[in-house]
Scaffold this motif. Structure first.
Motif, mmCIF file in Angstrom:
data_model
loop_
_atom_site.group_PDB
_atom_site.id
_atom_site.type_symbol
_atom_site.label_atom_id
_atom_site.label_comp_id
_atom_site.label_asym_id
_atom_site.label_seq_id
_atom_site.Cartn_x
_atom_site.Cartn_y
_atom_site.Cartn_z
ATOM 1 N N SER A 60 29.633 106.088 66.218
ATOM 2 C CA SER A 60 29.050 106.813 64.997
ATOM 3 C C SER A 60 27.582 106.242 64.884
ATOM 4 O O SER A 60 26.898 106.642 64.001
ATOM 5 N N LYS A 61 27.061 105.545 65.799
ATOM 6 C CA LYS A 61 25.500 104.980 65.669
ATOM 7 C C LYS A 61 25.126 105.691 67.085
ATOM 8 O O LYS A 61 25.375 106.247 68.028
ATOM 9 N N ALA A 62 23.684 106.172 66.671
ATOM 10 C CA ALA A 62 22.812 106.529 67.817
ATOM 11 C C ALA A 62 22.102 105.433 68.639
ATOM 12 O O ALA A 62 22.065 105.522 69.826
ATOM 13 N N ALA A 63 21.785 104.408 68.053
ATOM 14 C CA ALA A 63 21.485 103.194 68.644
ATOM 15 C C ALA A 63 21.456 101.857 67.676
ATOM 16 O O ALA A 63 21.995 101.928 66.624
ATOM 17 N N SER A 64 21.482 100.848 68.342
ATOM 18 C CA SER A 64 21.621 99.626 67.813
ATOM 19 C C SER A 64 20.757 98.406 68.528
ATOM 20 O O SER A 64 20.384 98.634 69.615
ATOM 21 N N VAL A 65 20.523 97.414 67.999
ATOM 22 C CA VAL A 65 19.875 96.538 68.460
ATOM 23 C C VAL A 65 20.294 94.994 67.982
ATOM 24 O O VAL A 65 20.766 94.754 67.220
ATOM 25 N N SER A 66 20.358 94.139 69.028
ATOM 26 C CA SER A 66 20.447 92.765 68.783
ATOM 27 C C SER A 66 19.402 91.996 68.838
ATOM 28 O O SER A 66 18.401 91.646 69.776
ATOM 29 N N LEU A 67 18.734 91.397 67.477
ATOM 30 C CA LEU A 67 17.595 90.665 67.429
ATOM 31 C C LEU A 67 17.608 89.341 68.251
ATOM 32 O O LEU A 67 16.799 88.645 68.608
ATOM 33 N N ARG A 68 18.850 88.860 68.503
ATOM 34 C CA ARG A 68 19.142 87.608 69.138
ATOM 35 C C ARG A 68 18.766 87.493 70.610
ATOM 36 O O ARG A 68 18.397 86.782 71.029
ATOM 37 N N THR A 69 19.548 88.655 71.214
ATOM 38 C CA THR A 69 19.536 88.725 72.607
ATOM 39 C C THR A 69 18.297 89.653 73.056
ATOM 40 O O THR A 69 18.197 90.092 74.243
ATOM 41 N N GLY A 70 17.824 90.600 72.237
ATOM 42 C CA GLY A 70 16.657 91.605 72.860
ATOM 43 C C GLY A 70 17.090 92.774 73.182
ATOM 44 O O GLY A 70 16.699 93.489 74.506
ATOM 45 N N VAL A 71 18.666 92.980 73.209
ATOM 46 C CA VAL A 71 19.439 94.173 73.649
ATOM 47 C C VAL A 71 19.555 95.413 72.864
ATOM 48 O O VAL A 71 19.771 95.315 71.846
ATOM 49 N N ILE A 72 18.983 96.192 73.327
ATOM 50 C CA ILE A 72 18.933 97.746 72.702
ATOM 51 C C ILE A 72 20.128 98.487 73.181
ATOM 52 O O ILE A 72 20.183 98.718 74.440
ATOM 53 N N ARG A 73 20.883 99.121 72.336
ATOM 54 C CA ARG A 73 22.128 100.076 72.912
ATOM 55 C C ARG A 73 21.880 101.330 72.559
ATOM 56 O O ARG A 73 21.586 101.661 71.226
ATOM 57 N N LEU A 74 21.735 102.322 73.284
ATOM 58 C CA LEU A 74 21.763 103.481 72.972
ATOM 59 C C LEU A 74 22.907 104.475 73.068
ATOM 60 O O LEU A 74 23.521 104.272 74.322
#
Length: 109
Positions: free
Chosen positions: A30-44
């Motif tokens: 259900s998400k277009a994208a997300s980010v982990s502030l801790r690891t610097g990983v963007i998921r598309l």
């Protein structure tokens, strides 16, 4: 169409983000994208990748704005960062496209 990496590199330069950022492209429900502030990983979301270069740029910009500010909220400072790169009309167009794309995907099951 440019690669995700080239768009990411350009946006990082424009926003002054020097930290290493990694992008993962995965199916998401259900998400277009997300980010982990801790690891610097963007998921598309791999299903959002059909939305065109401008919308991919918007997704990366959106998540990079969170990284730049160090929080996942959407306050005035967040929109200042986003609108420094893309116009409100472009953002609105991409959000509409992405929502429609995700909605269609959810309806298919």
């Amino acid at each position: 169409m440019r690669t995700v990496k080239s768009i990411l590199d350009e946006l990082q330069r424009e926003l002054g983000i020097k930290e290493k950022v990694r992008v993962e492209i995965k199916p998401m429900k259900s998400k277009a994208a997300s980010v982990s502030l801790r690891t610097g990983v963007i998921r598309l979301n791999k299903h959002a990748m059909d939305s065109g270069e401008l919308c991919i740029k918007y997704l990366l910009l959106h998540e990079l704005a969170h990284l730049k500010l160090g929080r996942t909220t959407h306050g005035d400072d967040f929109y200042r960062v986003v609108y420094s790169v893309m116009s409100p009309d472009e953002v609105e167009e991409c959000e509409r496209k992405l929502i429609q794309s995700l909605k269609e995907r959810l309806m298919k099951g």
